[in-house]
Design a protein around this motif. Structure first.
Motif, PDB file in Angstrom:
ATOM      1  N   ALA A   1      -4.528  -0.214  -9.206  1.00 57.52           N
ATOM      2  CA  ALA A   1      -5.412  -0.108  -8.044  1.00 57.52           C
ATOM      3  C   ALA A   1      -5.194   1.264  -7.396  1.00 57.52           C
TER       4      ALA A   1
ATOM      5  N   LYS B   1      -1.271  -0.982  -4.038  1.00 61.18           N
ATOM      6  CA  LYS B   1      -2.423  -0.102  -4.165  1.00 61.18           C
ATOM      7  C   LYS B   1      -1.999   1.327  -3.846  1.00 61.18           C
TER       8      LYS B   1
ATOM      9  N   HIS C   1       0.848  -1.187   0.000  1.00 63.71           N
ATOM     10  CA  HIS C   1       0.000   0.000   0.000  1.00 63.71           C
ATOM     11  C   HIS C   1       0.889   1.244   0.000  1.00 63.71           C
TER      12      HIS C   1
END
Length: 234
Positions: A92, A73, A51
Motif C-alpha cells: 500500500a 501504508k 501509517h
C-alpha cells in the motif's frame, strides 16, 4: 547536450540520477555534497504503526534495512520515494507530488482526526515540521530519525574543473545539498543552477551564478525536463 552536468545529491541517489542522465546522452559529473550515515538508535515498538510517512527515498531505504514491517501504508512525498517503497516491499503506497507540506495536507484529508499509529521516518534534520502539521490537524504523529546527512567539505576535482572552464549545469535536489555546494564551491559565475524547487535553490541565491532555473514540479522527472530545456537554450 554538450554542457557538463554536475550532480550534487548524495549516494545512492547520485548514481541513479547519473544513470538517467546517461540515458539522455549526457555525461554527468559526480560531486555529492552530502553523505548519509546511520544513527545508532534502537527502533521503538512498531506494533501499532499503521501509517509510515517517507519524505525521501533514503528514509525508505534506511527503514527497510532496519525493520521487517511492510504491512503499514507508505505515504511517500513523490515518485522516487514511492518507487523505493514499492521496491522495498510495501504493497500500500501513496505517491505525492513531491512536496512535504502537500503530503501532510493529503494525509490530513485522507485520515480521520485522531488517527493513531502514524510515524514519519527521515533524517534527524527533518524532525518537527511535517509532524507538527499533522498534530495541528488532529493526528498525533510521531517522528523517527534513522540517519543523518553530513555535508562535503569540497567538490570533486572534476566538478571544480568543469565550473572553472564553464559554463556548467548544476543539479540541485535539496536545500542541504545546495548549502554545502554554496559553501564548498569556488567561483560560480559560470554555473547554471537547475533546482528541484525554490526552497532547494534558496541557499545559492547569495552566490553570484550565471542563472537559476526551477523545476515546474518538485520531482526528478520535472527537474530533468527543466535541465533539458535549459541546455537546449544555451
Amino acid at each position: 547536450m554538450s554542457l557538463p552536468v554536475i550532480v550534487t545529491r548524495a549516494e545512492p541517489g547520485a548514481s541513479e540520477t547519473m544513470a538517467r542522465l546517461a540515458a539522455m546522452d549526457v555525461t554527468p559529473i559526480a560531486s555529492p555534497m552530502l553523505s548519509l550515515a546511520r544513527l545508532n538508535v534502537d527502533l521503538p515498538d512498531l506494533s501499532g504503526v499503521q501509517h509510515l510517512v517517507f519524505t525521501s527515498a533514503n528514509g525508505v531505504r534506511f527503514f527497510t534495512e532496519a525493520s521487517t514491517l511492510r504491512a503499514a501504508k507508505a505515504w511517500c512525498v513523490g515518485p522516487s520515494t514511492a518507487a523505493a517503497a514499492r521496491e522495498g516491499g510495501f504493497a500500500a503506497v501513496y505517491e505525492g507530488a513531491g512536496d512535504a507540506a502537500a503530503l501532510a495536507a493529503d494525509i490530513l484529508v485522507a485520515l480521520p482526526e485522531g488517527t493513531e499509529g502514524v510515524l514519519h521516518v527521515a533524517n534527524e534534520a527533518a524532525a518537527g515540521d511535517l509532524v507538527a502539521r499533522l498534530k495541528e490537524g488532529g493526528i498525533p504523529a510521531d517522528f523517527l530519525a534513522l540517519y543523518e546527512t553530513l555535508p562535503a567539505d569540497e567538490l570533486t576535482p572534476e566538478a571544480e574543473a568543469a565550473l572553472a572552464a564553464g559554463p556548467a549545469c548544476v543539479l540541485i535536489h535539496s536545500a542541504k545539498a545546495a548549502a554545502a555546494f554554496a559553501w564548498a564551491a569556488g567561483g560560480l559565475d559560470q554555473a547554471v543552477i537547475v533546482a528541484i524547487s525554490e526552497a532547494a535553490a534558496r541557499p545559492l541565491q547569495s552566490r553570484e551564478v550565471a542563472a537559476i532555473h526551477i523545476a515546474e514540479a518538485p520531482n526528478e522527472d520535472a527537474l530533468l525536463a527543466t535541465l533539458a530545456a535549459v541546455a537546449s537554450g544555451l
